[in-house]
Design a protein around this motif. Structure first.
Motif, PDB file in Angstrom:
ATOM      1  N   TRP A 274      -2.916   2.116  -4.117  1.00 24.76           N
ATOM      2  CA  TRP A 274      -2.587   3.519  -3.876  1.00 24.76           C
ATOM      3  C   TRP A 274      -3.683   4.133  -3.013  1.00 24.76           C
ATOM      4  CZ3 TRP A 274      -1.389   6.055  -9.299  1.00 24.76           C
ATOM      5  CH2 TRP A 274      -0.282   5.430  -9.870  1.00 24.76           C
ATOM      6  N   THR A 275      -3.274   5.030  -2.110  1.00 29.77           N
ATOM      7  CA  THR A 275      -4.264   5.760  -1.325  1.00 29.77           C
ATOM      8  C   THR A 275      -3.703   7.112  -0.912  1.00 29.77           C
ATOM      9  OG1 THR A 275      -5.884   5.559   0.457  1.00 29.77           O
ATOM     10  CG2 THR A 275      -3.632   4.825   0.949  1.00 29.77           C
ATOM     11  N   ASP A 276      -4.561   7.940  -0.321  1.00 31.19           N
ATOM     12  CA  ASP A 276      -4.198   9.290   0.107  1.00 31.19           C
ATOM     13  C   ASP A 276      -4.433   9.451   1.600  1.00 31.19           C
ATOM     14  OD1 ASP A 276      -3.495  10.113  -2.468  1.00 31.19           O
ATOM     15  OD2 ASP A 276      -5.530  10.760  -2.948  1.00 31.19           O
ATOM     16  N   ASP A 277      -3.973  10.582   2.128  1.00 36.23           N
ATOM     17  CA  ASP A 277      -4.034  10.805   3.575  1.00 36.23           C
ATOM     18  C   ASP A 277      -5.172  11.726   3.990  1.00 36.23           C
ATOM     19  OD1 ASP A 277      -3.179  13.258   2.633  1.00 36.23           O
ATOM     20  OD2 ASP A 277      -1.614  13.525   4.144  1.00 36.23           O
ATOM     21  N   ASP A 278      -6.084  12.056   3.055  1.00 33.44           N
ATOM     22  CA  ASP A 278      -7.044  13.131   3.330  1.00 33.44           C
ATOM     23  C   ASP A 278      -8.495  12.675   3.407  1.00 33.44           C
ATOM     24  OD1 ASP A 278      -7.211  12.515   0.655  1.00 33.44           O
ATOM     25  OD2 ASP A 278      -6.909  14.562  -0.083  1.00 33.44           O
ATOM     26  N   PHE A 279      -8.745  11.393   3.639  1.00 34.68           N
ATOM     27  CA  PHE A 279     -10.125  10.950   3.812  1.00 34.68           C
ATOM     28  C   PHE A 279     -10.153   9.759   4.758  1.00 34.68           C
ATOM     29  CE2 PHE A 279      -8.574   8.250   0.427  1.00 34.68           C
ATOM     30  CZ  PHE A 279      -9.220   7.031   0.610  1.00 34.68           C
ATOM     31  N   SER A 280     -11.316   9.507   5.325  1.00 37.86           N
ATOM     32  CA  SER A 280     -11.490   8.399   6.261  1.00 37.86           C
ATOM     33  C   SER A 280     -12.007   7.172   5.528  1.00 37.86           C
ATOM     34  CB  SER A 280     -12.481   8.784   7.366  1.00 37.86           C
ATOM     35  OG  SER A 280     -11.984   9.858   8.121  1.00 37.86           O
ATOM     36  N   ARG A 281     -11.623   5.997   6.029  1.00 41.08           N
ATOM     37  CA  ARG A 281     -12.074   4.751   5.420  1.00 41.08           C
ATOM     38  C   ARG A 281     -12.482   3.775   6.517  1.00 41.08           C
ATOM     39  NH1 ARG A 281      -6.930   5.535   2.761  1.00 41.08           N
ATOM     40  NH2 ARG A 281      -7.210   7.385   4.030  1.00 41.08           N
ATOM     41  N   PRO A 282     -13.420   2.867   6.217  1.00 45.21           N
ATOM     42  CA  PRO A 282     -13.870   1.903   7.229  1.00 45.21           C
ATOM     43  C   PRO A 282     -12.835   0.816   7.477  1.00 45.21           C
ATOM     44  CG  PRO A 282     -14.918   1.445   5.133  1.00 45.21           C
ATOM     45  CD  PRO A 282     -14.142   2.723   4.947  1.00 45.21           C
ATOM     46  N   SER A 283     -13.090   0.003   8.492  1.00 38.69           N
ATOM     47  CA  SER A 283     -12.117  -1.015   8.902  1.00 38.69           C
ATOM     48  C   SER A 283     -11.981  -2.158   7.904  1.00 38.69           C
ATOM     49  CB  SER A 283     -12.510  -1.580  10.275  1.00 38.69           C
ATOM     50  OG  SER A 283     -13.810  -2.142  10.216  1.00 38.69           O
TER      51      SER A 283
ATOM     52  N   VAL B  63       0.865  -1.182   0.000  1.00 37.66           N
ATOM     53  CA  VAL B  63       0.000   0.000   0.000  1.00 37.66           C
ATOM     54  C   VAL B  63       0.901   1.231   0.000  1.00 37.66           C
ATOM     55  CG1 VAL B  63      -1.872   1.220   1.142  1.00 37.66           C
ATOM     56  CG2 VAL B  63      -1.722  -1.276   1.333  1.00 37.66           C
ATOM     57  N   LEU B  64       0.684   2.126  -0.971  1.00 37.74           N
ATOM     58  CA  LEU B  64       1.483   3.342  -1.088  1.00 37.74           C
ATOM     59  C   LEU B  64       0.659   4.531  -0.621  1.00 37.74           C
ATOM     60  CD1 LEU B  64       3.066   2.828  -4.646  1.00 37.74           C
ATOM     61  CD2 LEU B  64       3.692   1.770  -2.463  1.00 37.74           C
ATOM     62  N   LEU B  65       1.176   5.272   0.349  1.00 33.37           N
ATOM     63  CA  LEU B  65       0.462   6.413   0.913  1.00 33.37           C
ATOM     64  C   LEU B  65       1.407   7.609   1.007  1.00 33.37           C
ATOM     65  CD1 LEU B  65      -1.878   6.246   4.054  1.00 33.37           C
ATOM     66  CD2 LEU B  65      -0.698   8.308   3.315  1.00 33.37           C
ATOM     67  N   PRO B  66       1.367   8.515   0.029  1.00 37.94           N
ATOM     68  CA  PRO B  66       2.216   9.706   0.099  1.00 37.94           C
ATOM     69  C   PRO B  66       1.690  10.698   1.138  1.00 37.94           C
ATOM     70  CG  PRO B  66       1.564   9.193  -2.171  1.00 37.94           C
ATOM     71  CD  PRO B  66       0.687   8.388  -1.265  1.00 37.94           C
ATOM     72  N   THR B  67       2.546  11.159   2.012  1.00 36.36           N
ATOM     73  CA  THR B  67       2.179  12.164   3.010  1.00 36.36           C
ATOM     74  C   THR B  67       3.451  12.667   3.678  1.00 36.36           C
ATOM     75  OG1 THR B  67       0.789  12.652   4.943  1.00 36.36           O
ATOM     76  CG2 THR B  67       1.849  10.501   4.887  1.00 36.36           C
TER      77      THR B  67
ATOM     78  N   ASP C  42      -4.557  10.291  10.548  1.00 28.96           N
ATOM     79  CA  ASP C  42      -5.467   9.194  10.894  1.00 28.96           C
ATOM     80  C   ASP C  42      -5.501   8.138   9.800  1.00 28.96           C
ATOM     81  OD1 ASP C  42      -6.081  10.467  13.250  1.00 28.96           O
ATOM     82  OD2 ASP C  42      -7.970  11.328  12.519  1.00 28.96           O
ATOM     83  N   ALA C  43      -5.337   8.568   8.546  1.00 30.77           N
ATOM     84  CA  ALA C  43      -5.349   7.607   7.436  1.00 30.77           C
ATOM     85  C   ALA C  43      -4.239   6.575   7.585  1.00 30.77           C
ATOM     86  CB  ALA C  43      -5.206   8.348   6.110  1.00 30.77           C
ATOM     87  N   CYS C  44      -3.085   6.997   8.077  1.00 30.72           N
ATOM     88  CA  CYS C  44      -1.971   6.052   8.277  1.00 30.72           C
ATOM     89  C   CYS C  44      -2.355   4.990   9.297  1.00 30.72           C
ATOM     90  CB  CYS C  44      -0.729   6.802   8.733  1.00 30.72           C
ATOM     91  SG  CYS C  44      -0.130   8.064   7.590  1.00 30.72           S
ATOM     92  N   ASP C  45      -2.978   5.410  10.389  1.00 32.05           N
ATOM     93  CA  ASP C  45      -3.427   4.448  11.406  1.00 32.05           C
ATOM     94  C   ASP C  45      -4.495   3.517  10.844  1.00 32.05           C
ATOM     95  OD1 ASP C  45      -1.872   5.145  13.716  1.00 32.05           O
ATOM     96  OD2 ASP C  45      -3.080   6.969  13.903  1.00 32.05           O
ATOM     97  N   GLU C  46      -5.430   4.085  10.071  1.00 31.21           N
ATOM     98  CA  GLU C  46      -6.517   3.282   9.525  1.00 31.21           C
ATOM     99  C   GLU C  46      -5.996   2.187   8.605  1.00 31.21           C
ATOM    100  OE1 GLU C  46      -9.795   6.953   9.453  1.00 31.21           O
ATOM    101  OE2 GLU C  46      -8.868   6.208   7.602  1.00 31.21           O
ATOM    102  N   VAL C  47      -5.051   2.532   7.731  1.00 31.05           N
ATOM    103  CA  VAL C  47      -4.516   1.541   6.796  1.00 31.05           C
ATOM    104  C   VAL C  47      -3.622   0.545   7.527  1.00 31.05           C
ATOM    105  CG1 VAL C  47      -3.131   1.184   4.732  1.00 31.05           C
ATOM    106  CG2 VAL C  47      -4.669   3.155   4.872  1.00 31.05           C
ATOM    107  N   ALA C  48      -2.780   1.024   8.433  1.00 34.29           N
ATOM    108  CA  ALA C  48      -1.877   0.129   9.155  1.00 34.29           C
ATOM    109  C   ALA C  48      -2.646  -0.942   9.915  1.00 34.29           C
ATOM    110  CB  ALA C  48      -1.002   0.938  10.111  1.00 34.29           C
ATOM    111  N   ALA C  49      -3.809  -0.581  10.461  1.00 35.48           N
ATOM    112  CA  ALA C  49      -4.606  -1.534  11.239  1.00 35.48           C
ATOM    113  C   ALA C  49      -5.197  -2.635  10.362  1.00 35.48           C
ATOM    114  CB  ALA C  49      -5.717  -0.793  11.972  1.00 35.48           C
ATOM    115  N   GLN C  50      -5.229  -2.440   9.042  1.00 37.61           N
ATOM    116  CA  GLN C  50      -5.855  -3.408   8.142  1.00 37.61           C
ATOM    117  C   GLN C  50      -4.846  -4.290   7.413  1.00 37.61           C
ATOM    118  OE1 GLN C  50      -8.968  -1.647   5.654  1.00 37.61           O
ATOM    119  NE2 GLN C  50      -9.111   0.083   7.056  1.00 37.61           N
ATOM    120  N   LEU C  51      -3.564  -4.098   7.665  1.00 38.16           N
ATOM    121  CA  LEU C  51      -2.540  -4.878   6.968  1.00 38.16           C
ATOM    122  C   LEU C  51      -2.580  -6.342   7.381  1.00 38.16           C
ATOM    123  CD1 LEU C  51       0.538  -2.464   7.232  1.00 38.16           C
ATOM    124  CD2 LEU C  51      -0.997  -2.763   5.260  1.00 38.16           C
ATOM    125  N   GLY C  52      -2.390  -7.210   6.396  1.00 38.14           N
ATOM    126  CA  GLY C  52      -2.206  -8.619   6.691  1.00 38.14           C
ATOM    127  C   GLY C  52      -0.776  -8.872   7.141  1.00 38.14           C
TER     128      GLY C  52
END
Length: 302
Positions: free
Chosen positions: A84-93, A7-11, A16-26
């Protein structure tokens, strides 16, 4: 079970987006948080979740900072499947697992954005971006860099990366190299905050369309001119038309906001706004000023 994924996240800062994505990693996934410089706040973060690495892309040369970050991330990433994702929106679990399920069904997939204004100008422009940035992505099968999944073998990666380091828009270029299926799942993306930010974003959005789809831009200007003339000549029926059209688009993508009522004034303003965006010689994005003279002619001027 989904394959290992990068997952690529430029910032430049941890959000919060970093935490949200990190929590979903396999267990075999990786999240690459890509910044510009070693002095960026995220680069100096001392504690990172499992599976997360910070990558320093360096200063862009001949491309935008975002394009440089994505190109660096693609070369650093270890896995065949990429998000690819961005740091400026919220996403579900279940955001990442849902993208994987979409890929298994459709191949490369993108979600669609809905840009929510945070100041007067960006709020006024919501109907315009709903038609162009939401409906346009969906109907024209374009990729949105905020939420897109694909595998390296789905495109000519070497050719794509070579061009990416010579342009501005990462997802604008990806759309030319990748056959992607948009799903009607909308992410609300807050934009603006000040008049200057909204003006610069509008110029960038306009020039992305102009550089990647010049014929579409000419058609949009022609159609916009006709609608403007009709809007002035027949205000009441055109007010109803613009309002109902905007309302239908909002509803189709599950958005409930009062700003659909701004469809008529935006219709009257779209041509001068588009013309201004094309005429501007430079624009600011992420603290840098760019001169974008042609699709593959980009200079950082400040």
């Amino acid at each position: 079970m989904s394959p290992p994924t990068s997952v690529l996240l430029p910032t430049t800062r941890w959000t919060d987006a970093c935490d949200e994505v990190a929590a979903q990693l396999g267990p075999d996934d990786e999240l690459l948080v890509i910044c510009d410089a070693e002095t960026d706040p995220v680069a100096t973060r001392t504690s990172l979740p499992d599976g997360v690495d910070v990558v320093v892309a360096g200063e862009p040369d001949g491309c935008s900072g975002k394009a440089n970050a994505i190109a660096t991330g693609m070369r650093t990433a270890r896995h065949e499947r990429v998000v690819w994702t961005d740091d400026d929106f919220s996403r579900p679990s279940d955001w990442l697992s849902t993208l994987h399920a979409d890929y298994e069904q459709h191949g490369p997939v993108t979600e669609v954005p809905f840009f929510v204004g945070r100041d007067a100008l960006s709020t006024l422009l919501e109907p315009l971006y709903a038609l162009g940035g939401t409906l346009g992505v969906y109907a024209n099968r374009k990729a949105w860099g905020g939420a897109v999944v694909f595998e390296r073998s789905d495109l000519n990666e070497a050719a794509f990366l070579a061009e990416l380091r010579r342009t501005v828009s990462d997802d604008g270029l990806l759309s030319e190299h990748l056959d992607v299926t948009p799903v009607r799942r909308t992410r609300l993306v807050p934009v603006g905050g000040s008049l200057r930010e909204s003006v610069e974003r509008h110029v960038r959005f306009t020039q992305i369309v102009y550089r990647h789809e010049p014929r579409d831009t000419a058609a949009l200007l022609a159609l916009g001119s006709i609608l403007t003339v009709l809007g002035v000549a027949f205000p009441l029926p055109m007010f109803l038309f613009a309002t109902l059209l905007t309302f239908a688009v909002y509803r189709a993508f599950g958005v409930r906001r009062w700003t659909f009522l701004l469809g008529y004034p935006v219709m009257l303003l779209q041509v001068p706004l588009f013309a201004y965006g094309i005429a501007r010689r430079t624009f600011v994005w992420g603290g840098r000023r760019y001169r974008w003279s042609a699709k593959f002619d980009v200079r950082v001027v400040e």
